[in-house]
Scaffold this active site. Sequence first.
Site, PDB file in Angstrom:
ATOM      1  CD  GLU A  63      83.022  21.706 -19.732  1.00 26.91           C
ATOM      2  OE1 GLU A  63      84.022  22.488 -20.149  1.00 26.91           O
ATOM      3  OE2 GLU A  63      82.525  22.065 -18.632  1.00 26.91           O
ATOM      4  CG  HIS A 105      73.524  25.905 -14.552  1.00 30.91           C
ATOM      5  ND1 HIS A 105      74.232  26.848 -15.079  1.00 30.91           N
ATOM      6  CD2 HIS A 105      74.771  24.873 -13.991  1.00 30.91           C
ATOM      7  CE1 HIS A 105      75.488  26.801 -14.745  1.00 30.91           C
ATOM      8  NE2 HIS A 105      75.770  25.841 -14.032  1.00 30.91           N
TER       9      HIS A 105
END
Lengths: 337, 329
Positions: B64, B133
């Site tokens: 990322e 999440h």
Amino acid sequence: MSEPPSEYHVSTAAKPHFNRAHALHLLRQMLRIRSFEERCAELYTEEKIRGFLHLYSGEEAIAVGVMQALKPEDAVVATYREHGHALARGIAMDTLMAEMYGKREGVSRGRGGSMHVFDAERRFYGGNAIVGGGMPLAVGLALADKMQGHARVTACFFGEGAAAEGAFHESLNLAELWQLPVLFVCENNLYAMGTALARSESETDISRKAACYRIPAMALDGMDVIAIEAAAHAAVAEIRAGGGPRFLECRSYRFRAHSMFDAQLYRDKAEVEAWKKKCPLLRFRHWLEEAGILSMDETGRIEAEIDAELDAAIAFAEAGTWEPVADLARDVYTEDR
Amino acid sequence: MSTETIRTTYREAVRAAICDALDRDRRVFLMGEDVGRYGGCYAVSKGLYDQYGPERIRDTPLSECGFTGAGIGAAMGGMRPIVEIMTVNFSLLALDQIVNNAATIRHMSGGQFHVPLVIRMASGAGKQLAAQHSHSLEGWYGHVPGIKVIAPATLEDARGMLWSALEDPDPVILFEHVMLYNREGELTADAGPVPITGAAVRRAGTDLSLITYGGCLFKTLDAAEELAADGIAAEVIDLRCLRPLDDATVMASVRKSHRAVIIDEGWCTGSLAGEVSARIMEQAFWELDAPVGRVCSAEVPIPYPKHLEDEALPQVRDIVAAARAALGR
């Protein structure tokens, strides 16, 4: 499957054209950086320069050597120890000094200071003060060049401390995976601030880490401007030919403290003195003098010219103006211009 | 403008927006984890790999920081990247690049460089994906000057805000709430760009202002419907642009209704709801007939079991209760 090459060899064809004028150019560039840095240290004690100040003394051969291989259309991404890269890339000493002062006439409008030198005209993308933080940017600049069909190279400078950051590994992997035109230049000065390489890395040979990503990599003497220039020329030629990234580990040493706040408790004075004997300027200068390329008089003349350039740069910075506080929020967003 | 409509989903609207951008501008490309062959974690980019090829629908490794930073570099190098980060949680691995580079480079370089980048990411809870999440960190990003933050909630905005974000010369973070992807509705066939400035009044009302964004919009509209059954006319404001905030629309509503409740899926402490509340206090204090209310997520990591997840999130009943409290009814 073939093994990734752990190093590649400089072909004689790729060696730079070496003549007297070029030799003097290299010496002058290194001397300019050294003089600039030493004067910055003085200006810091006079409180003309504030904040963090990281000096490049001892590492001049790397920036000067590598820049010889770059064209104006190439890009440079550097670290917070980037005065040398800025000067070697052609940023004028006066606008650089004005940036040290934080004046509006500075190359980054005084906004960045010592750690954040930017220059769009010379495609100089900072001046990044997060260790390893510039590396993904370099990958992206190279990706943009590749996608747009530009035969340009992005030179990315970073210290050996960056090898401990995830950004280093992610960037190397992406550059090789996508075969991007990046020249990675590790300036290994043996200390990440005060932490010696062997105290922070299980593998202290940084070039081997690059080789793990199948990037052709070599380690070289970071105090030898000619060796660095030759290696950079060869690497850049291969990158420009579409060969993907290359990695140079330049083993060097910083003569001064990490920053102006550093008492250097982590290294012996004897070690520093030993490295100073390998000074890239002294070494190159002696070689030129012994070879009869340079006379002592000429060295003195070059030094006098650089002193004059520095005096003018300091006068320029002193005469510079402060950005009006009304402009504080200018350039946070584009429409604020 | 055509009045012909098509039946579509939020997911398809985002996909149509991406296709539109790829077709309009050769500099646009999509980059992220599993956006290509897999078709996107939430199937947003399904089919685009075959349509546009691996260069423009670019699968990345699980890096990322690396690929977000590469998006910043590519944007500075002349491209118009759309970086997709699978969820806002994973964006924490790219936070250095977003906050230290994307947000700073224009100002720090004295205006020499800019970063025309769009970062899309899924956010929010509701799918029982538990504590790593399910975050709503829009407020965190909204804290940072130098970036813009948007949260399209409607089909029109999902279809239209991406292009405006790509046209913006500065970095834009675009949040897509995970519970919106399957929402279906009618969208005009020729739906076009939507500006990324300004809030939208989604339901007019005079008794109180319900101010929200993203995944909470439809819960808030449901609450307004419930309140209407009791004769309470709530105005519903969809902030949709979280930085910069559209104070004018919020204050105009509060000056009319004199009561406000903010609904925000982020945690209450240090939230965007807190920011909006403070602005109301600063700009419309004397208009208020009641304290500003907030409905936020419970201050816990979002748990996995459905009943606990539901309890942790703002629900219609919570919104209705907060509205009644503001009205003293």
